[in-house]
Design an enzyme around this catalytic site. Structure first.
Site, PDB file in Angstrom:
ATOM      1  N   GLY A 106      35.250  -6.189 -34.493  1.00  0.00           N
ATOM      2  CA  GLY A 106      35.298  -4.786 -34.054  1.00  0.00           C
ATOM      3  C   GLY A 106      35.594  -3.880 -35.221  1.00  0.00           C
ATOM      4  N   ASN A 107      35.976  -2.658 -34.946  1.00  0.00           N
ATOM      5  CA  ASN A 107      36.377  -1.745 -36.015  1.00  0.00           C
ATOM      6  C   ASN A 107      37.440  -0.782 -35.487  1.00  0.00           C
ATOM      7  OD1 ASN A 107      35.016   0.763 -34.996  1.00  0.00           O
ATOM      8  ND2 ASN A 107      33.218  -0.561 -35.198  1.00  0.00           N
TER       9      ASN A 107
END
Ligand code: CTP
Length: 403
Positions: A212-213
């Protein structure tokens, strides 16, 4: 949710028997989640007490330029009140006050505030029937409307004098719904549909892990709220985000992965007028998602990644009437990279954030942007809250699309 929710309403009460109905008016505005402040002409206090209106509005009520408290004189700043208000409503508006408003007379706090107000002004006349149809009143009403004020016409019915005819102030419920409808009809994005992507995407490695980020979704959610406040119906397609959004014109569709976001975006794209893609979509996704949790071993673990589909570019390739806006988060050669992205993905505009700017980026509440259109015109803005940035972005889009 009402268009008046969260708005600041300044109710100005003048001397007429209908002033007793302003208690209901204040309650109706408060019920719609508006913030209300009340100002009065000195004579109107004979018809309803400031205590009633300050209790209901939960704000002090002023009627003079000065209040005296503990032997100190406190100035009631009419300019501040005029700037504070999102909307000003003069109700009931007596023949006397209307005449003064029409001529710029400024002999009380209410009139000074009216002259200082920068917001839309509504007035609801109330007087006896002969006064209402008198040529001088008619002329004043016309003059006031020609100045850009909006009249909420008086209705016909029994008047305080016992006579029956035109001149009764519109009922509080009708005044509020008149204002709501009027605001809605004047919103620049009324009838338009906006698609927005926001937040990160999560690409599953196995049932418990993902790539993810740090995107919070704040920028996209702020744009969604601002676009809806401007009257648009918004389809907010959001990756995993803790943020909440409450607006009757925003439809939130939650997605997790880039592939899911791609599918949902394509489902809505044909029916929207504007698409703004602010999501931080993963550029790569694991080639295979392990069906069971991957067990730890002493060996190095390699996960093979394959590129995700570029949602923005895929819309650029098929767009027809839609105004398509992308985001670019750059660390170097910002303008050059953003412009080349705009052309490569066939966009109408791109919003550039530079990671070199302090206060801009993912987790912050602020952002600093440059808006670039497809003629390569650049418009740079100061560091601002994400809500203010969202307003700048929507203003630019409205200007470019003549919405
Ligand atoms: N975007 C998208 N789908 C993707 C990747 C990005 O829709 N799979 C969109 C983003 O929402 C954003 C814009 O593309 O509006 C820019 O994203 P960015 O990752 O900066 O662009 P890239 O083309 O991937 O360029 P690079 O990573 O080389 O900077």
């Amino acid at each position: 949710m009402s268009v008046l929710s969260g708005k600041k309403v300044l109710l100005a009460v003048t001397a007429g028997i209908a002033a007793y109905k302003t208690a209901s008016l204040v309650r109706l505005f408060i019920k719609l989640d508006a913030e209300v402040k009340v100002i009065m002409t000195p004579a109107s206090k004979d018809f309803i007490t400031p205590l009633t209106l300050s209790t209901l509005s939960k704000n002090p009520v002023h009627s003079t330029f000065y209040d005296t408290k503990d032997d100190n004189e406190l100035w009631n700043n009419h300019v501040d009140l005029g700037i504070w208000a999102d909307y000003m409503l003069i109700a009931p508006a007596s023949a006397n006050t209307l005449s003064k408003m029409a001529n710029g007379t400024c002999d009380n706090l209410l009139l000074a505030t009216y002259l200082s107000a920068k917001c839309p002004v509504y007035f609801a006349p109330a007087m006896d029937l002969d006064m209402y149809i008198h040529s001088s009143t008619k002329q004043n009403l016309q003059k006031l409307q020609s100045f850009g004020n909006t009249m909420i016409p008086a209705t016909s019915g029994e008047l305080a004098s016992g006579l029956v005819g035109e001149g009764r102030m519109a009922e509080p419920e009708d005044i509020v719904s008149f204002i709501e409808k009027d605001i809605l009809s004047k919103l620049p994005l009324k009838g338009k549909k906006v698609l927005l992507t926001a937040g990160p995407t999560y690409e599953a490695i196995d049932p418990v892990r993902f790539i993810g980020n740090h995107s919070s979704g704040k920028m996209g959610f702020a744009i969604a709220t601002v676009a809806a406040d401007l009257g648009a119906e918004v389809f907010l397609i959001s990756g995993p985000s803790q943020l909440q959004i409450k607006h009757s014109l925003v439809h939130r569709i939650n997605v997790v992965s880039a592939a899911e976001m791609y599918q949902v975006v394509h489902k809505y794209f044909s029916e929207v007028d504007i698409a703004i893609l602010s999501a931080a979509v993963a550029d790569y996704t694991p080639k295979k998602t392990a069906p069971q949790k991957i067990k730890k071993t002493a060996l190095a673990l390699e996960i093979e990644l394959s590129p995700t589909k570029d949602i923005l570019a895929s819309l650029g390739a098929i767009k027809q009437h839609q105004y398509l806006v992308g985001f670019a988060l750059e660390t170097n050669n910002e303008l050059e990279n953003a412009k080349s992205k705009l052309q490569r993905k066939n966009l109408d505009a791109i919003v550039l954030n530079s990671l070199q700017d302090e206060g801009a980026g993912f987790a912050t509440d602020t952002n600093k942007i440059t808006f670039i259109d497809n003629a390569m015109n650049e418009q740079s803005f100061e560091l601002k809250s994400k809500v203010e940035v969202a307003k700048d972005i929507m203003n630019e889009i409205i200007k470019k699309t003549n919405a």
